[in-house]
Design a protein around this motif. Structure first.
Motif, PDB file in Angstrom:
ATOM      1  N   SER A   3       0.809  -1.218   0.000  1.00 41.64           N
ATOM      2  CA  SER A   3       0.000   0.000   0.000  1.00 41.64           C
ATOM      3  C   SER A   3       0.840   1.263   0.000  1.00 41.64           C
ATOM      4  O   SER A   3       2.011   1.250   0.389  1.00 41.64           O
ATOM      5  CB  SER A   3      -0.878   0.033   1.251  1.00 41.64           C
ATOM      6  OG  SER A   3      -1.704  -1.090   1.303  1.00 41.64           O
ATOM      7  N   ALA A   4       0.202   2.361  -0.394  1.00 43.10           N
ATOM      8  CA  ALA A   4       0.773   3.705  -0.296  1.00 43.10           C
ATOM      9  C   ALA A   4      -0.359   4.672   0.015  1.00 43.10           C
ATOM     10  O   ALA A   4      -1.529   4.397  -0.259  1.00 43.10           O
ATOM     11  CB  ALA A   4       1.472   4.105  -1.598  1.00 43.10           C
ATOM     12  N   LEU A   5       0.017   5.811   0.589  1.00 46.29           N
ATOM     13  CA  LEU A   5      -0.917   6.895   0.870  1.00 46.29           C
ATOM     14  C   LEU A   5      -0.671   7.993  -0.147  1.00 46.29           C
ATOM     15  O   LEU A   5       0.471   8.418  -0.322  1.00 46.29           O
ATOM     16  CB  LEU A   5      -0.693   7.423   2.294  1.00 46.29           C
ATOM     17  CG  LEU A   5      -1.508   8.649   2.725  1.00 46.29           C
ATOM     18  CD1 LEU A   5      -3.012   8.344   2.710  1.00 46.29           C
ATOM     19  CD2 LEU A   5      -1.062   9.112   4.111  1.00 46.29           C
ATOM     20  N   LEU A   6      -1.724   8.436  -0.828  1.00 51.03           N
ATOM     21  CA  LEU A   6      -1.626   9.528  -1.795  1.00 51.03           C
ATOM     22  C   LEU A   6      -2.430  10.715  -1.281  1.00 51.03           C
ATOM     23  O   LEU A   6      -3.655  10.632  -1.134  1.00 51.03           O
ATOM     24  CB  LEU A   6      -2.145   9.098  -3.171  1.00 51.03           C
ATOM     25  CG  LEU A   6      -2.191  10.198  -4.236  1.00 51.03           C
ATOM     26  CD1 LEU A   6      -0.799  10.764  -4.523  1.00 51.03           C
ATOM     27  CD2 LEU A   6      -2.829   9.667  -5.525  1.00 51.03           C
ATOM     28  N   ILE A   7      -1.731  11.812  -1.022  1.00 48.00           N
ATOM     29  CA  ILE A   7      -2.346  13.046  -0.532  1.00 48.00           C
ATOM     30  C   ILE A   7      -2.428  14.013  -1.709  1.00 48.00           C
ATOM     31  O   ILE A   7      -1.402  14.364  -2.292  1.00 48.00           O
ATOM     32  CB  ILE A   7      -1.504  13.653   0.604  1.00 48.00           C
ATOM     33  CG1 ILE A   7      -1.343  12.632   1.732  1.00 48.00           C
ATOM     34  CG2 ILE A   7      -2.134  14.957   1.094  1.00 48.00           C
ATOM     35  CD1 ILE A   7      -0.248  12.993   2.730  1.00 48.00           C
ATOM     36  N   ILE A   8      -3.633  14.445  -2.034  1.00 48.92           N
ATOM     37  CA  ILE A   8      -3.853  15.256  -3.228  1.00 48.92           C
ATOM     38  C   ILE A   8      -4.184  16.706  -2.864  1.00 48.92           C
ATOM     39  O   ILE A   8      -5.145  16.965  -2.119  1.00 48.92           O
ATOM     40  CB  ILE A   8      -4.988  14.659  -4.088  1.00 48.92           C
ATOM     41  CG1 ILE A   8      -4.610  13.243  -4.552  1.00 48.92           C
ATOM     42  CG2 ILE A   8      -5.300  15.561  -5.281  1.00 48.92           C
ATOM     43  CD1 ILE A   8      -5.692  12.541  -5.338  1.00 48.92           C
ATOM     44  N   ASP A   9      -3.398  17.629  -3.374  1.00 49.13           N
ATOM     45  CA  ASP A   9      -3.686  19.075  -3.391  1.00 49.13           C
ATOM     46  C   ASP A   9      -4.017  19.693  -2.040  1.00 49.13           C
ATOM     47  O   ASP A   9      -4.834  20.607  -1.946  1.00 49.13           O
ATOM     48  CB  ASP A   9      -4.809  19.392  -4.384  1.00 49.13           C
ATOM     49  CG  ASP A   9      -4.443  19.020  -5.811  1.00 49.13           C
ATOM     50  OD1 ASP A   9      -3.262  18.724  -6.069  1.00 49.13           O
ATOM     51  OD2 ASP A   9      -5.340  19.032  -6.658  1.00 49.13           O
ATOM     52  N   MET A  10      -3.363  19.240  -1.001  1.00 54.27           N
ATOM     53  CA  MET A  10      -3.535  19.855   0.322  1.00 54.27           C
ATOM     54  C   MET A  10      -2.583  21.053   0.386  1.00 54.27           C
ATOM     55  O   MET A  10      -1.577  21.035   1.083  1.00 54.27           O
ATOM     56  CB  MET A  10      -3.270  18.831   1.423  1.00 54.27           C
ATOM     57  CG  MET A  10      -4.362  17.781   1.555  1.00 54.27           C
ATOM     58  SD  MET A  10      -5.973  18.479   2.058  1.00 54.27           S
ATOM     59  CE  MET A  10      -5.614  18.983   3.730  1.00 54.27           C
ATOM     60  N   GLN A  11      -2.951  22.087  -0.365  1.00 53.36           N
ATOM     61  CA  GLN A  11      -2.111  23.258  -0.558  1.00 53.36           C
ATOM     62  C   GLN A  11      -2.623  24.453   0.225  1.00 53.36           C
ATOM     63  O   GLN A  11      -3.826  24.601   0.451  1.00 53.36           O
ATOM     64  CB  GLN A  11      -2.055  23.587  -2.052  1.00 53.36           C
ATOM     65  CG  GLN A  11      -1.327  22.512  -2.859  1.00 53.36           C
ATOM     66  CD  GLN A  11      -1.563  22.643  -4.340  1.00 53.36           C
ATOM     67  OE1 GLN A  11      -2.338  21.868  -4.894  1.00 53.36           O
ATOM     68  NE2 GLN A  11      -0.905  23.588  -4.988  1.00 53.36           N
ATOM     69  N   VAL A  12      -1.700  25.320   0.591  1.00 51.33           N
ATOM     70  CA  VAL A  12      -2.013  26.512   1.365  1.00 51.33           C
ATOM     71  C   VAL A  12      -3.139  27.311   0.720  1.00 51.33           C
ATOM     72  O   VAL A  12      -4.110  27.682   1.378  1.00 51.33           O
ATOM     73  CB  VAL A  12      -0.751  27.375   1.564  1.00 51.33           C
ATOM     74  CG1 VAL A  12      -1.087  28.716   2.188  1.00 51.33           C
ATOM     75  CG2 VAL A  12       0.285  26.628   2.409  1.00 51.33           C
ATOM     76  N   GLY A  13      -3.049  27.581  -0.563  1.00 53.33           N
ATOM     77  CA  GLY A  13      -4.022  28.428  -1.245  1.00 53.33           C
ATOM     78  C   GLY A  13      -5.392  27.807  -1.393  1.00 53.33           C
ATOM     79  O   GLY A  13      -6.400  28.510  -1.445  1.00 53.33           O
ATOM     80  N   LEU A  14      -5.452  26.490  -1.454  1.00 50.97           N
ATOM     81  CA  LEU A  14      -6.749  25.817  -1.561  1.00 50.97           C
ATOM     82  C   LEU A  14      -7.375  25.636  -0.183  1.00 50.97           C
ATOM     83  O   LEU A  14      -8.567  25.839  -0.003  1.00 50.97           O
ATOM     84  CB  LEU A  14      -6.597  24.461  -2.256  1.00 50.97           C
ATOM     85  CG  LEU A  14      -6.146  24.507  -3.715  1.00 50.97           C
ATOM     86  CD1 LEU A  14      -5.907  23.098  -4.242  1.00 50.97           C
ATOM     87  CD2 LEU A  14      -7.160  25.230  -4.572  1.00 50.97           C
ATOM     88  N   PHE A  15      -6.570  25.269   0.790  1.00 52.15           N
ATOM     89  CA  PHE A  15      -7.085  24.996   2.125  1.00 52.15           C
ATOM     90  C   PHE A  15      -7.402  26.277   2.895  1.00 52.15           C
ATOM     91  O   PHE A  15      -8.381  26.340   3.627  1.00 52.15           O
ATOM     92  CB  PHE A  15      -6.083  24.138   2.906  1.00 52.15           C
ATOM     93  CG  PHE A  15      -6.647  23.550   4.160  1.00 52.15           C
ATOM     94  CD1 PHE A  15      -7.434  22.417   4.116  1.00 52.15           C
ATOM     95  CD2 PHE A  15      -6.393  24.126   5.389  1.00 52.15           C
ATOM     96  CE1 PHE A  15      -7.974  21.865   5.275  1.00 52.15           C
ATOM     97  CE2 PHE A  15      -6.924  23.592   6.557  1.00 52.15           C
ATOM     98  CZ  PHE A  15      -7.709  22.459   6.503  1.00 52.15           C
TER      99      PHE A  15
END
Length: 174
Positions: A3-15
């Motif tokens: 398995s792997a964990l994929l974190i998508i677009d947890m960016q300052v400008g979006l969050f």
């Protein structure tokens, strides 16, 4: 199954932008817990950020483009990469890296549900991976047509089964 964990677009400008993500603090806490669990079990962590065109708030190198510091991602141990389209596999080496690492199960979390989460879940399934959508670890913002909660519930129902296995963060075991 590896398995792997994929974190998508947890960016300052979006969050932290003007439109706040639905239940953002809970989402962040769930992702932080998954990161801790992945590290404890030596599960690879992939984190992708969306790169907007020059002049956009999330253009490469801008403060809003950066991944959230609260995630405590580490470029020397985690795999950080950029994308220019919603699908995290499009024009990136993600699929090749996963295959080279013998990874076939991909836990998917982050933002935004109806764009990058949806596209990546579908692409992962099409490419022969086993996507696992963490149902309480992805989010989006309200839209003029639908509130974020409805978007999230709809996508969990639509993606679950046909394109991804659904699981809540408390039930994840890597």
């Amino acid at each position: 199954m590896s398995s792997a964990l994929l974190i998508i677009d947890m960016q300052v400008g979006l969050f932290n932008g003007p439109d706040k993500p639905h239940d953002g603090e809970r989402l962040l806490a769930n992702i932080q817990q998954l990161i801790r669990q992945a590290r404890a079990r030596k599960v690879p962590i992939y984190a992708v950020r969306h790169t907007g065109p020059q002049g956009s708030p999330i253009e490469a190198g801008s403060p809003f483009w950066q991944l959230l510091p609260d995630l405590e991602l580490n470029a020397s141990t985690d795999i950080l990469f950029d994308k220019g389209k919603p699908n995290a596999f499009f024009a990136t080496s993600l699929a090749q890296q996963l295959r080279a690492g013998g990874i076939d199960e991909l836990f998917i979390v982050g933002m935004k549900t109806q764009y990058c989460i949806d596209s990546t879940c579908r692409a992962a399934a099409d490419l022969g991976f086993n996507p696992v959508l963490v149902a309480d670890a992805h989010t989006c913002m309200d839209t003029p047509a639908l509130p974020a909660r409805a978007i999230i519930e709809h996508h969990n129902a639509t993606l679950g089964g046909a394109f991804a296995r659904l699981i809540n963060s408390a039930d994840v075991t890597f």
